[in-house]
Scaffold this motif. Structure first.
Motif, short mmCIF file in Angstrom:
data_model
loop_
_atom_site.label_atom_id
_atom_site.label_comp_id
_atom_site.label_asym_id
_atom_site.label_seq_id
_atom_site.Cartn_x
_atom_site.Cartn_y
_atom_site.Cartn_z
N ALA A 71 0.83 -1.21 0.00
CA ALA A 71 0.00 0.00 0.00
C ALA A 71 0.85 1.25 0.00
O ALA A 71 0.55 2.23 -0.70
N GLY A 72 1.92 1.26 0.81
CA GLY A 72 2.79 2.44 0.86
C GLY A 72 3.42 2.74 -0.48
O GLY A 72 3.40 3.88 -0.96
N PHE A 73 3.96 1.72 -1.12
CA PHE A 73 4.60 1.93 -2.42
C PHE A 73 3.56 2.21 -3.51
O PHE A 73 3.83 2.98 -4.44
N GLY A 74 2.39 1.60 -3.39
CA GLY A 74 1.35 1.83 -4.39
C GLY A 74 0.92 3.28 -4.43
O GLY A 74 0.71 3.85 -5.51
N GLY A 75 0.75 3.92 -3.26
CA GLY A 75 0.37 5.32 -3.22
C GLY A 75 1.41 6.23 -3.85
O GLY A 75 1.08 7.16 -4.60
N ILE A 76 2.68 5.96 -3.55
CA ILE A 76 3.77 6.78 -4.10
C ILE A 76 3.84 6.61 -5.62
O ILE A 76 3.96 7.59 -6.37
N LEU A 77 3.77 5.37 -6.08
CA LEU A 77 3.86 5.12 -7.52
C LEU A 77 2.67 5.69 -8.28
O LEU A 77 2.80 6.10 -9.44
N SER A 78 1.50 5.74 -7.61
CA SER A 78 0.32 6.29 -8.29
C SER A 78 0.48 7.79 -8.56
O SER A 78 -0.10 8.31 -9.53
N ASP A 79 1.22 8.49 -7.72
CA ASP A 79 1.50 9.91 -7.98
C ASP A 79 2.43 10.08 -9.17
O ASP A 79 2.38 11.09 -9.87
N ARG A 80 3.27 9.09 -9.41
CA ARG A 80 4.27 9.19 -10.50
C ARG A 80 3.77 8.59 -11.81
O ARG A 80 3.96 9.15 -12.87
#
Length: 431
Positions: A71-80
């Motif tokens: 979840a943590g990485f998914g949120g960051i990657l969704s911004d990029r």
């Protein structure tokens, strides 16, 4: 090159089109939560696999920890990379995994399949909250998040209602629910792929109070995640709400089990009670979200709902171990879910707006960090709660959840936002 299912909007949608896209984001939230629901069949699954509550707690803890990191990485990657790029494949693959889940015949295979499902699901579930924010200006933010809560809440209702009606039809075989969830989830995924879209990075970087406040910026730099770390009020939001979530996830995971073991209900009846509580919660969040948006106030509703939750939860704890009617339990359980709905949606709007004020480009990252911390809490809950329950009963663990509500109430001191509605300024009259 974008995948075929990604439709990126260069113009912010307004009117009926925005509402339709917002509805698709809410549907994605429902699917993300529904396709990993296990609470409805947990008592039956534990009996079939000869599994203790402590064993299940350890299995669920490990799988949720895997999902939390995702979840943590998914949120960051969704911004990029964009929301839809990650969201669609995670929803579809997790839905298909339900058919694999129906083949579970041992504790080891349950562990492996749940870890796989929650790893895939974790990357996508917080993205649905980011997508709701992207399609909701501040004048409608609380109500939009109220509909977003229909994802986890609606998923629990749908799973509980289906279990209540279909378990007797299939001889109380828990595998029937896994297959039903897989079929329904894949059908809904097809609708989402057909209709979903997302704003461009330039549109996501804006802070809008209303649909008409569109002024496209030239910069599409996704921003630096470390910018969020230097704002104590955002951490107060994350850790304070994590305390609130202890109660929510206790009932989301063990609600039916608490009713079966503490009040001698059968599995179908317990699912019916849970479904009723969820309906009351779903109605409450919409009404409270609408009033919160109209007044543009968040913190008073969050505080009032938390105080009421503490009071009702204390009464519910007092019922455990006493001779009370099923009707009495149903009423108190429903009231508890109702007051929970008063606090949550205004808080989500408040957190989203506070994070947006720091950097609107990092909305997905902020929600992803929150989702990761909440899942770490769930891991602790799954490991510790069975031990506490086996030693001292459910009433003791629910006292821990009550303490989490108090932590949330205290953390509100650090939240940004008004406690009172602004008074209208009288027009100036020249002499």
């Amino acid at each position: 090159m974008k995948p075929f299912y990604v439709r990126e909007l260069s113009v912010y949608p307004v009117g009926a089109r925005r509402v339709r896209l917002l509805a698709i984001a809410v549907l994605a939230s429902l699917v993300a939560n529904f396709e990993t629901t296990i609470a409805t069949i947990l008592p039956l699954l534990m009996t079939d696999l000869d599994m203790s509550l402590t064993e299940y707690g350890l299995i669920a803890a490990l799988s949720v920890l895997v999902g939390g990191l995702s979840a943590g990485f998914g949120g960051i990657l969704s911004d990029r990379w964009g929301r839809v790029t990650i969201l669609v494949p995670t929803l579809t693959v997790t839905a298909a995994c339900n058919f694999l889940f129906a083949t579970v015949d041992s504790v080891g295979s349950l562990l492996a399949i749940r870890c796989l499902m929650l790893f895939i699901e974790g990357a996508g579930i917080t993205i649905t909250a980011s997508l709701v924010r992207d399609f909701s200006p501040r004048l409608g933010r609380a109500q939009a998040f109220a509909f977003w809560t229909w994802g986890p809440v609606g998923a629990s209702f749908l799973a509980s209602a289906l279990a209540s009606f279909t378990l007797p039809l299939f001889g109380y075989a828990w595998q029937s629910q896994a297959i039903i969830m897989g079929i329904i989830s894949l059908t809904l995924c097809a609708i989402i792929i057909w209709q979903i879209a997302e704003p461009s990075a330039a549109l996501r970087a804006q802070v809008m109070s209303a649909e008409t406040d569109v002024a496209v910026t030239e910069s599409i730099d996704p921003g630096k995640v470390r910018k969020l770390f230097g704002h104590p009020h955002l951490w107060a939001h994350v850790f304070g709400n994590t305390g609130w979530q202890v109660l929510y996830w206790t009932f989301a995971i063990f609600g039916q089990t608490i009713l079966v073991t503490s009040f001698a209900m059968d599995a179908a009846s317990a699912n019916g009670v849970v479904a009723l509580g969820i309906v009351l919660n779903a109605i409450t969040v919409i009404l409270v979200g609408r009033v919160s948006d109209r007044l543009q106030l968040r913190k008073p509703f969050t505080a009032a709902g938390t105080v009421l939750t503490i009071a009702v939860l204390a009464y519910f704890i007092g019922l455990i171990g006493s001779q009370v009617s099923v009707t009495h339990v149903v009423v108190v359980y429903g009231l508890l879910f109702l007051v929970l709905g008063i606090a949550y949606v205004p808080w989500m709007a408040n957190f989203s707006e506070n994070a947006e004020d720091v950097d609107a480009r990092l909305q997905g990252s902020a929600l992803g960090i929150w989702g990761m911390v909440v899942r770490v809490m769930i891991v602790v809950l799954l490991v510790v709660s069975p031990l506490v329950v086996e030693a001292a009963g459910w009433e003791t663990w629910l006292l821990v959840a009550l303490a989490g509500q108090v932590v949330f109430l205290v953390s509100m001191v650090a939240f940004k936002g008004r406690w009172r509605a602004e008074r209208a300024t009288p027009p100036k009259v020249t002499a």
